[in-house]
Design a protein around this motif. Structure first.
Motif, short mmCIF file in Angstrom:
data_model
loop_
_atom_site.label_atom_id
_atom_site.label_comp_id
_atom_site.label_asym_id
_atom_site.label_seq_id
_atom_site.Cartn_x
_atom_site.Cartn_y
_atom_site.Cartn_z
N SER A 151 43.92 -1.48 -30.87
CA SER A 151 44.83 -0.36 -31.12
C SER A 151 45.46 -0.54 -32.49
N ALA A 152 45.52 0.54 -33.25
CA ALA A 152 46.10 0.47 -34.59
C ALA A 152 46.88 1.74 -34.89
N THR A 193 37.37 11.51 -37.80
CA THR A 193 35.91 11.45 -37.97
C THR A 193 35.51 10.11 -38.59
N GLY A 194 36.25 9.69 -39.59
CA GLY A 194 35.95 8.43 -40.24
C GLY A 194 36.11 7.25 -39.31
N TRP A 195 37.18 7.24 -38.51
CA TRP A 195 37.39 6.16 -37.56
C TRP A 195 36.30 6.14 -36.50
N SER A 196 35.89 7.30 -36.05
CA SER A 196 34.81 7.36 -35.05
C SER A 196 33.54 6.74 -35.61
N GLU A 197 33.26 7.01 -36.89
CA GLU A 197 32.08 6.43 -37.55
C GLU A 197 32.21 4.92 -37.64
N VAL A 206 36.74 5.48 -27.69
CA VAL A 206 37.57 5.70 -28.87
C VAL A 206 38.46 6.92 -28.63
N ALA A 207 39.74 6.76 -28.87
CA ALA A 207 40.70 7.86 -28.64
C ALA A 207 41.76 7.85 -29.74
N PHE A 208 42.35 9.01 -29.94
CA PHE A 208 43.36 9.17 -30.98
C PHE A 208 44.60 9.87 -30.43
N GLU A 209 45.72 9.52 -31.00
CA GLU A 209 46.99 10.14 -30.61
C GLU A 209 47.85 10.29 -31.86
N ASN A 210 48.33 11.49 -32.11
CA ASN A 210 49.21 11.70 -33.25
C ASN A 210 50.63 11.28 -32.91
N LEU A 267 51.79 9.78 -38.31
CA LEU A 267 50.96 8.59 -38.09
C LEU A 267 49.86 8.91 -37.09
N ARG A 268 48.88 8.05 -37.06
CA ARG A 268 47.77 8.21 -36.10
C ARG A 268 47.59 6.90 -35.34
N LEU A 269 47.55 6.99 -34.02
CA LEU A 269 47.26 5.84 -33.17
C LEU A 269 45.78 5.87 -32.81
N VAL A 270 45.06 4.84 -33.21
CA VAL A 270 43.63 4.70 -32.92
C VAL A 270 43.47 3.67 -31.81
#
Length: 275
Positions: A151-152, A193-197, A206-210, A267-270
């Motif tokens: 998680s980042a 998109t870049g993180w998914s790649e 893989v999931a994202f949260e703003n 921010l984006r939580l990856v």
């Protein structure tokens, strides 16, 4: 080889240790699902607080705010590790963390940790600055146990609302005339998109949260915080004085009745699981 960007980052964090904590440590954060005391707490929430023993790594831990949060709730069997390439940041972390928190001075591209030795890898506002992010991802996956969690928190929007637009209108011509280009990080870390790649070969789920952070500084407070940013730090004294004057002048008509500005950070939580 240590790059030009890494040399600068090491020098900056030696001189201004704790800059990231000062920027984000006391600002409440919110997502569509929850509210948190800070973005560090939002990241710490990715580790279940259920009393189980785990090994948790804070990658680019800075002066230790995330490790402090994790330490406050851990049980006796949990191992905490903080890693940073800045000895200045680690010195500040050693002053506030208990001695059983292991702190390591090294680069994320070459971790000394054993393979399959970590349950959770966390990172706050650092991965978007790193050289060779693909190698960093490979190292994260190597040290994570199968099914382990990554998680980042990374940057998404710098100074939201009209304040951000005005800031850039002032900053861009000054930077173009006075700052040399300093390549920081990989552009793929700035989008989903870049993180998914980047994560597709080593990770699943893989999931994202703003995450939104509201900030209402006075113009002078905003300027003081800008001194902890890489661009302002790299300016000459004369250029910095010009930047300050033009910025405060542009912000003056935007002040609300209480003298503050309405802005914030996006921010984006990856999040992902080791395949």
């Amino acid at each position: 080889m240590t790059s030009q960007a890494e040399v600068y980052l090491q020098d900056f964090h030696r001189r201004r240790a704790g800059a990231t904590r000062r920027a984000f440590g006391n600002l409440p954060a919110r997502s569509t699902h929850a509210e948190y005391p800070s973005s560090y707490h939002a990241l710490a929430k990715r580790v279940p607080n259920d009393g189980m023993s785990r090994t948790e790594l804070d990658l680019a831990c800075g002066d230790g705010p995330l490790l402090q949060i994790l330490n406050d709730r851990r049980n006796a069997g949990t191992k905490l590790i903080g890693l940073d390439m800045s000895e200045g940041e680690l010195s500040a972390a050693r002053a506030v963390l208990p001695p059983d928190v292991r702190l390591i001075n090294e680069r994320a591209q070459e971790l000394s940790l054993d393979t399959d030795s970590v349950d959770y890898v966390l990172s706050h506002m650092a991965l978007m600055l790193m050289d060779d992010i693909e190698q960093v991802i490979r190292e994260i996956r190597r040290v994570l146990r199968e099914g382990g969690s990554f998680s980042a928190v990374v940057g998404r929007a710098f100074l939201t609302e009209e304040v951000g637009e005005v800031f850039l209108d002032v900053f861009k011509p000054i930077a173009k005339a006075n700052l040399t280009h300093l390549p920081l990080g990989d552009a793929r870390t700035r989008s989903e998109t870049g993180w998914s790649e980047l994560l597709q070969h080593c990770f699943v789920n893989v999931a994202f949260e703003n995450i939104e952070i509201d900030w209402t500084p006075t113009p002078e407070q905003l300027w003081l915080d800008m001194l902890d940013t890489y661009d302002a730090d790299r300016m000459s004294e004369a250029t910095r004085a010009q930047f300050k004057g033009e910025l405060l002048s542009a912000f003056a008509p935007m002040q609300r009745e209480d003298g503050t500005l309405k802005t914030g950070w996006g921010l984006r939580l990856v999040q992902a699981s080791a395949a």
